[in-house]
Structures are given as structure tokens and as C-alpha cells.
Write a protein that holds these residues in place. Structure first.
Motif, PDB file in Angstrom:
ATOM      1  N   GLU A 149     -65.872-111.609  59.685  1.00 39.60           N
ATOM      2  CA  GLU A 149     -67.941-112.104  60.737  1.00 39.60           C
ATOM      3  C   GLU A 149     -67.377-112.820  62.219  1.00 39.60           C
ATOM      4  N   ASP A 157     -64.904-103.167  66.720  1.00 37.97           N
ATOM      5  CA  ASP A 157     -64.953-102.720  65.709  1.00 37.97           C
ATOM      6  C   ASP A 157     -64.085-102.713  64.528  1.00 37.97           C
ATOM      7  N   LYS A 192     -70.188-110.544  50.708  1.00 36.07           N
ATOM      8  CA  LYS A 192     -71.012-111.065  52.550  1.00 36.07           C
ATOM      9  C   LYS A 192     -70.236-109.878  53.011  1.00 36.07           C
ATOM     10  N   ALA A 195     -71.837-106.605  53.137  1.00 34.09           N
ATOM     11  CA  ALA A 195     -72.356-106.278  54.211  1.00 34.09           C
ATOM     12  C   ALA A 195     -72.443-106.118  55.506  1.00 34.09           C
ATOM     13  N   LEU A 196     -71.393-106.956  55.895  1.00 36.61           N
ATOM     14  CA  LEU A 196     -70.337-107.015  57.073  1.00 36.61           C
ATOM     15  C   LEU A 196     -69.798-104.998  57.568  1.00 36.61           C
ATOM     16  N   SER A 199     -72.881-103.218  58.372  1.00 36.10           N
ATOM     17  CA  SER A 199     -73.057-103.357  59.402  1.00 36.10           C
ATOM     18  C   SER A 199     -72.364-102.422  60.517  1.00 36.10           C
ATOM     19  N   TYR A 211     -73.403 -99.965  49.849  1.00 38.68           N
ATOM     20  CA  TYR A 211     -74.819-100.491  50.004  1.00 38.68           C
ATOM     21  C   TYR A 211     -74.503-100.673  48.452  1.00 38.68           C
ATOM     22  N   ARG A 241     -79.175-109.970  52.896  1.00 46.68           N
ATOM     23  CA  ARG A 241     -78.038-110.245  53.756  1.00 46.68           C
ATOM     24  C   ARG A 241     -77.807-108.543  53.576  1.00 46.68           C
ATOM     25  N   GLU A 245     -79.043-106.138  55.715  1.00 44.12           N
ATOM     26  CA  GLU A 245     -77.984-104.651  56.999  1.00 44.12           C
ATOM     27  C   GLU A 245     -78.114-103.897  56.790  1.00 44.12           C
ATOM     28  N   LYS A 248     -80.955-101.914  59.053  1.00 45.65           N
ATOM     29  CA  LYS A 248     -80.643-102.041  60.009  1.00 45.65           C
ATOM     30  C   LYS A 248     -79.832-100.883  60.406  1.00 45.65           C
ATOM     31  N   SER A 249     -78.728-100.731  59.711  1.00 43.13           N
ATOM     32  CA  SER A 249     -77.286 -99.509  59.966  1.00 43.13           C
ATOM     33  C   SER A 249     -78.492 -98.678  59.174  1.00 43.13           C
ATOM     34  N   ARG A 252     -80.236 -97.604  62.849  1.00 45.08           N
ATOM     35  CA  ARG A 252     -78.975 -97.771  63.755  1.00 45.08           C
ATOM     36  C   ARG A 252     -79.064 -95.948  63.158  1.00 45.08           C
TER      37      ARG A 252
END
Length: 309
Positions: A149, A157, A192, A195-196, A199, A211, A241, A245, A248-249, A252
């Protein structure tokens, strides 16, 4: 006597004879006992300092100083015996707590060092039977998650995803051996990490898999008996979160998820922020019908959890 002599000669000729292991001398036993005494004494001092650090939670400067002193005690113990697994573990977890109080550059060094100490346990425990292994697994997963993180946008990435993959492997193994069920607070950094990963993933299929895996881990954590201190608020933050994410993903990658998958995002964020006890409890009851069980204690605020990740 002749019988034993002939048996001895046959064993020597046949190559089956092996010398008896040398017994430890009285001096060696005394030295080992003295070493154990010194390490135990340092462990007691470190425990007292760690308790003082917990009590100084509202004073970051004092807490940082106490954690530094605690870490030095563990390093003194490792200077006496580098293979002392408990000291390796305690040094690693102490660095995880200390990293939360440091600036980004120093935080990264602390987390890298924490990973090394926790990783040493698996390298040194050649028997694979040390009890501390089961607790090193989720702790190492937490450290790797925090490191990934911290390095998002700094490292590539792929570098971050590799650390998250390693963290996920440690969490999965920890769940298999029962460590996660005994310490549910470790589910928070695991969610977490999920989720990272979501993302940063370039693949829409992996986004969906992450997910779904994240939701499953949340449900598992919520189904466990209440921990002390409670981690309900932290789980809500982690789920919010994960939802954010995922949204957003999906955007994206040009493949929006169904609105039904994300409908919990906004109320979860309100609950997690603790904006009013009445509002939080009302919404918590509404969510309870969908999830079957609600253990939210908004009035307590975010719990301290394990202090890691």
C-alpha cells in the motif's frame, strides 16, 4: 564380553557403526542456561515497555520512543541468539506497530525489516513444528500488505501485486491452520490486501474474483464471535473500500459492475465514519436484514484491531 566385541567388529566392517554423539559438557549446559536467562530477562523488559507504549496511544511521540526501546530489547536478545524464534516474531510485530508512526521513507524501511524478521521464522524453523509459525503467517501478511500500500505509485504495479500475492498466500495458510478464526482482527488487513489487488489488477476477470473473495472474507469475519476489542467498525471501513475500489476498477476497465453489487457502499461509508450514533444504528439495523447479523458498535469508533497492516 567376547560376544559384544564380535558384534562391534561386524558393525565396523559392515559400515553400520556410528560414533555416539558427544554429550554436552557441564560448561556448555551452564552457558546455554545463562543465555536463556538473559533472553527471558530481556523479553520481560520488552513486554513492560510494550504495555507502556499501548497506554501512550494518545501521545505519538512517547509511543514511538517506547516502541523503539522495545525493539532494541528484542535486538539485544537476537544478538545473544539469532535463532530465537520468539524474539524474531516480536521484533517483526513491534516494527509493524512502529511503522504506523514513521514518515514514508522510514516506514518503508521498518516494514521491510519486519518482513525479514517474520520471514526468518520460516527459514530457521526447519522442523516446521514451531507454534509461533501460525502467528507469523498473518503478521507477515499484514506487513506485506502495508508495504504494498505504501509503495503504490512509487514501485511498479507488478511489484506491488507480487507483495499482495505473497500476503494473500500467508493469510490463506493462516486461515487453514485456524489462526484467522482465533484472531479475527487479521481479516481487516486481508480484506485491505484484496481491495488493493483489485485496484491494481489489469484483468476484469481478476477484478470480479477479488471482489467476490473480499465479500466472502467479510462474511466469514462477521460470522465469528465478537472479538475484544470489537472490529466491526474496521470491517465496515474495509468493506466500504472494497466496494469503492471495485467501482473504480470496473469503470477503469470499461466494464461497470451491477449497481446491486455496490449498493452497500454509501451507507457503509457513513457507518464507518461514525457520523452520529442514531443515524449509524438506524442504518446498521437496515443492513442487518440483508446480512443476517449485525454487530456494529458505532459509538466505540474504529477499533484498535491488531495494530498492524
Amino acid at each position: 564380553g567376547d560376544v559384544y566385541k564380535r558384534q562391534y567388529q561386524r558393525r565396523v566392517r559392515g559400515g553400520s557403526w556410528k560414533p555416539m554423539p558427544k554429550k554436552a559438557s557441564r560448561h556448555d549446559k551452564h552457558a546455554k542456561k545463562e543465555m536463556e536467562h538473559q533472553i527471558n530477562s530481556l523479553a520481560v523488559q520488552a513486554t513492560e515497555l510494550a504495555q507502556q507504549a499501548d497506554e501512550a496511544e494518545q501521545d505519538p511521540t512517547a509511543r514511538m520512543d517506547l516502541l523503539n526501546q522495545t525493539f532494541q530489547k528484542y535486538m539485544e536478545a537476537l544478538a545473544i541468539n539469532p535463532n530465537h524464534l520468539d524474539s524474531q516474531y516480536n521484533a517483526g510485530t513491534c516494527l509493524i506497530d512502529l511503522a504506523e508512526l514513521l514518515e514514508p521513507t522510514d516506514r518503508r524501511k521498518a516494514l521491510v525489516s519486519a518482513c525479514e524478521h517474520l520471514g526468518n521464522i520460516f527459514a530457521m524453523d526447519t522442523s516446521n513444528r514451531a507454534e509461533i509459525r501460525r502467528w507469523a503467517l498473518p503478521s507477515l501478511g499484514s506487513a506485506l500488505t502495508s508495504l504494498a500500500e505504501l509503495c503504490v505509485g512509487v514501485e511498479s504495479d507488478d511489484w506491488c501485486l507480487d507483495k499482495l500475492r505473497m500476503a494473500d498466500e500467508n493469510f490463506c495458510t493462516a486461515e487453514t491452520v485456524g489462526a484467522m478464526h482465533e484472531s479475527p482482527e487479521f481479516y481487516v488487513p486481508w480484506i485491505k490486501a484484496t481491495a488493493l489487488t483489485l485496484s491494481l489488477s489489469p484483468d476484469s476477470q481478476q477484478v470480479v474474483q477479488c471482489y467476490q473473495a473480499g465479500l466472502q472474507r467479510i462474511q466469514t469475519a462477521m460470522s465469528l464471535p465478537c472479538s475484544e476489542p470489537p472490529i466491526d467498525a474496521e470491517l465496515l471501513v474495509a468493506q466500504a473500500r472494497l466496494e469503492f475500489e471495485a467501482f473504480k476498477s470496473a469503470d477503469r476497465l470499461g466494464q461497470p459492475l451491477a449497481l446491486a453489487q455496490l449498493q452497500l457502499g454509501v451507507p457503509l461509508l457513513v457507518l464507518a465514519s461514525g457520523q452520529g450514533q442514531g443515524q449509524g444504528q438506524g442504518q446498521g439495523q437496515g443492513q442487518g436484514q440483508g446480512q443476517g447479523r449485525v454487530r456494529v458498535r458505532v459509538e466505540s469508533g474504529p477499533g484498535s484491531g491488531s495494530g498492524s497492516g
